[in-house]
Design a protein around this motif. Structure first.
Motif, PDB file in Angstrom:
ATOM      1  N   SER A 194      33.651  39.962  45.222  1.00 53.79           N
ATOM      2  CA  SER A 194      32.217  40.157  44.991  1.00 53.79           C
ATOM      3  C   SER A 194      31.663  39.103  44.046  1.00 53.79           C
ATOM      4  O   SER A 194      30.490  38.729  44.130  1.00 53.79           O
ATOM      5  CB  SER A 194      31.950  41.559  44.436  1.00 53.79           C
TER       6      SER A 194
ATOM      7  N   TYR B 240      32.180  46.086  41.127  1.00 53.72           N
ATOM      8  CA  TYR B 240      32.141  46.003  42.593  1.00 53.72           C
ATOM      9  C   TYR B 240      31.118  46.986  43.150  1.00 53.72           C
ATOM     10  O   TYR B 240      30.292  46.626  44.003  1.00 53.72           O
ATOM     11  CB  TYR B 240      33.519  46.295  43.179  1.00 53.72           C
ATOM     12  N   THR B 241      31.135  48.214  42.653  1.00 53.42           N
ATOM     13  CA  THR B 241      30.212  49.229  43.157  1.00 53.42           C
ATOM     14  C   THR B 241      28.767  48.865  42.843  1.00 53.42           C
ATOM     15  O   THR B 241      27.877  49.050  43.682  1.00 53.42           O
ATOM     16  CB  THR B 241      30.559  50.602  42.545  1.00 53.42           C
ATOM     17  N   GLU B 242      28.520  48.320  41.662  1.00 48.05           N
ATOM     18  CA  GLU B 242      27.153  47.904  41.320  1.00 48.05           C
ATOM     19  C   GLU B 242      26.648  46.838  42.282  1.00 48.05           C
ATOM     20  O   GLU B 242      25.479  46.862  42.690  1.00 48.05           O
ATOM     21  CB  GLU B 242      27.113  47.382  39.880  1.00 48.05           C
TER      22      GLU B 242
ATOM     23  N   LEU C 118      27.285  46.478  45.307  1.00 49.95           N
ATOM     24  CA  LEU C 118      27.022  46.964  46.663  1.00 49.95           C
ATOM     25  C   LEU C 118      25.527  47.098  46.896  1.00 49.95           C
ATOM     26  O   LEU C 118      25.053  46.927  48.020  1.00 49.95           O
ATOM     27  CB  LEU C 118      27.688  48.327  46.884  1.00 49.95           C
TER      28      LEU C 118
ATOM     29  N   THR D 204      33.731  58.691  49.411  1.00 48.30           N
ATOM     30  CA  THR D 204      33.513  57.609  48.439  1.00 48.30           C
ATOM     31  C   THR D 204      32.321  56.724  48.824  1.00 48.30           C
ATOM     32  O   THR D 204      31.995  55.790  48.086  1.00 48.30           O
ATOM     33  CB  THR D 204      34.768  56.729  48.312  1.00 48.30           C
ATOM     34  N   GLN D 205      31.686  57.017  49.941  1.00 46.34           N
ATOM     35  CA  GLN D 205      30.560  56.206  50.401  1.00 46.34           C
ATOM     36  C   GLN D 205      29.375  56.357  49.452  1.00 46.34           C
ATOM     37  O   GLN D 205      29.183  57.402  48.831  1.00 46.34           O
ATOM     38  CB  GLN D 205      30.156  56.647  51.817  1.00 46.34           C
ATOM     39  N   THR D 206      28.569  55.306  49.322  1.00 42.87           N
ATOM     40  CA  THR D 206      27.403  55.335  48.433  1.00 42.87           C
ATOM     41  C   THR D 206      26.237  56.061  49.089  1.00 42.87           C
ATOM     42  O   THR D 206      26.262  56.387  50.277  1.00 42.87           O
ATOM     43  CB  THR D 206      26.969  53.907  48.053  1.00 42.87           C
TER      44      THR D 206
ATOM     45  N   ARG E 119      27.171  51.115  53.239  1.00 46.94           N
ATOM     46  CA  ARG E 119      27.472  52.169  52.275  1.00 46.94           C
ATOM     47  C   ARG E 119      28.954  52.255  51.894  1.00 46.94           C
ATOM     48  O   ARG E 119      29.301  52.996  50.975  1.00 46.94           O
ATOM     49  CB  ARG E 119      27.009  53.524  52.831  1.00 46.94           C
TER      50      ARG E 119
ATOM     51  N   ASP F 253      32.228  51.924  50.062  1.00 45.85           N
ATOM     52  CA  ASP F 253      32.706  51.473  48.751  1.00 45.85           C
ATOM     53  C   ASP F 253      34.230  51.414  48.843  1.00 45.85           C
ATOM     54  O   ASP F 253      34.931  52.368  48.502  1.00 45.85           O
ATOM     55  CB  ASP F 253      32.267  52.427  47.644  1.00 45.85           C
TER      56      ASP F 253
ATOM     57  N   ALA G 299      36.451  51.876  45.682  1.00 52.37           N
ATOM     58  CA  ALA G 299      36.642  53.282  45.329  1.00 52.37           C
ATOM     59  C   ALA G 299      37.606  53.954  46.294  1.00 52.37           C
ATOM     60  O   ALA G 299      38.529  54.657  45.881  1.00 52.37           O
ATOM     61  CB  ALA G 299      35.290  54.010  45.334  1.00 52.37           C
TER      62      ALA G 299
END
Length: 486
Positions: A283, A382-384, A386, A428-430, A453, A455, A458
């Motif tokens: 990322s 990483y999640t941010e 996305l 774990t999907q956003t 979506r 992640d 995660a």
């Protein structure tokens, strides 16, 4: 892809030189590395369908000229705001890393393979061992998969037609069609010929643009990489702002990001123990396109979507998986454990993890400073990235998963069934509703499930509780992928 001149032209011509150097083939003209008759060679992912959500934000003129109509002012203004901030706030060290991540191996063997630069994600020692194996030819099967010039995964798809279809002007292009041409730019990059004038109303009066509506983007100067980390010679690095291949090609989606995720995500599935850090470094490579000011957040989200679809397609091809991926995974794990002198988990636990501080502690719009110091912070960053702070629209919808995405968890959770792996992805999907999310259209049968979506950092670091009835529940994320009996 991004720059057909220096960075992408002549890939098949390069194949002979690269493969001769890495796996000892005779110096003959070689076919593409995937010319082996695998089903996924022809049945490539439908990237246009996966990226269809972009059409609700912008409509191209249809002439591939960087002109069109803004359809969602709110989203595209945030797109502008974030790229300008990232470009202006990145540290000098981050700008140099961005130039490194932009590099591709040239037809005359100059430069280095872009897939090498994500080695940091393995950790200080394991990353160095991985680089050594890639560069010295001790990992031929791994190289055949990941190489962004010839790889069966790293060079599996092209984004050229998609760039032409959407034809969105790049951030560094002037909105003012009368602006002077930058010194050294190709004459075909003159503002009178290529500009972002269709975005003038979007940008005028915004603090991230000047009085004429030009986005505040600073070009990162060319540099020379003398570290010799990725090759045995000094390498000239450039973002290629003034090349016609860059200035005249559409910004969406990012080709460099597509390649980075194709290689980085495949590497993460080969080493699921290290997945959050590998994906965070991937990322970073994608975010570095914003650092250079050559792409927007939505471009790199689109590239991530592409990369996820690429790796899923290859993993889901049983013939390809058995012949190419699994042998390469075995080669890589055996090599790293032999070189390190212990099991991979032991080596990783004692290693210095991947670290990054791209903005010297400053917080990005709608987010954090994106500092990575550990596995947990790698997952958070990483999640941010996305969503890049885009505000979701509409009410939250239930999970929406693309077909066969569960194949991405084969190595992380080898004892689970496909349905159970799919449940891990769903849990774990956003949230739905972010730009490029296809959940709503998918619910109506008009689009594939949402690649946006997923992640995967995660999902691949989840602790999963297996219930007596066979269902699974994700109890936490951020550790080693684990299955517990409920």
């Amino acid at each position: 892809m991004n720059a057909p001149t220096a960075s992408r032209r002549g890939r098949l011509v390069r194949a002979a030189a690269v493969l001769v150097a890495t796996i000892g083939l005779s110096a003959t003209v070689l076919p593409p590395a995937w010319a082996g008759g695998y089903p996924s060679d022809e049945a490539k992912p439908n990237l246009a369908a996966a990226l269809a959500g972009y059409s609700s934000l912008w409509t191209s003129s249809g002439k591939n000229d960087g002109h069109g109509k803004v359809k969602n002012t709110t989203v595209l203004r945030w797109n502008d705001r974030v790229v300008s901030w990232v470009n202006q706030q990145a540290t000098p060290q981050q700008r140099f890393r961005a130039l490194q991540d932009a590099e591709y191996l040239a037809s005359d063997d100059r430069g280095y393979d872009q897939s090498l630069t994500i080695a940091d994600g393995l950790g200080e020692r394991l990353g160095a061992l991985y680089l050594q194996g890639r560069i010295t030819g001790e990992l031929p099967l791994t190289t055949e998969l990941l190489n962004n010039t010839t790889g069966t995964v790293g060079n599996y798809v092209s984004t050229g037609k998609l760039k032409s279809k959407f034809s969105y002007p790049r951030p560094f292009l002037r909105t003012d069609s009368k602006a002077a041409r930058a010194p050294g730019d190709s004459s075909s990059c003159k503002s009178s010929k290529v500009n972002a004038s269709s975005l003038a109303r979007l940008r005028r009066g915004q603090p991230w643009a000047d009085a004429k509506g030009n986005l505040r983007i600073t070009r990162v100067p060319a540099a020379v990489d003398v570290t010799k980390r990725y090759t045995d010679r000094a390498v000239k690095l450039s973002a290629e702002y003034g090349s016609s291949g860059l200035c005249r090609s559409g910004s969406f989606p990012s080709g460099h990001t597509t390649d980075a995720y194709s290689s980085g995500l495949m590497l993460a599935t080969m080493l699921p123990e290290l997945a959050p850090s590998i994906l965070a470094r991937t990322s970073e490579a994608a975010n570095n396109r914003l650092v250079l000011g050559v792409h927007y957040p939505l471009d790199v989200v689109g590239g991530r979507i592409n990369g996820q679809a690429v790796v899923t397609t290859r993993w889901a091809d049983k013939k390809f998986r058995n012949a190419k991926i699994l042998p390469a995974r075995e080669e890589l794990v055996n090599y790293l454990e032999s070189a390190c002198g212990a099991r991979l988990a032991v080596c990783a636990a004692s290693d210095q993890p991947y670290r990054n501080d791209p903005y010297a502690g400053a917080a990005a719009p709608g987010g954090t400073s994106q500092v990575v110091t550990s596995r947990a912070s790698a997952l958070a960053v990483y999640t941010e990235r996305l969503g890049y702070g885009f505000a979701p629209s509409g009410s939250a919808l239930e999970a929406s998963l693309p077909s066969k995405a569960e194949y991405l968890l084969l190595t992380a959770f080898p004892t689970l069934t496909m349905a159970q792996r799919r449940a891990v992805l769903a849990q774990t999907q956003t949230r739905s509703g972010h730009p490029l999310d296809t959940s709503k259209a998918h619910a109506k049968g008009k689009a594939p499930g949402s690649w946006q979506r997923l992640d995967l950092a995660a999902a691949m670091s989840a602790v999963v509780v297996l219930q007596p009835d066979g269902t699974v529940k994700v109890s936490s994320v951020g550790g080693a992928p684990t299955v517990l009996q409920g």
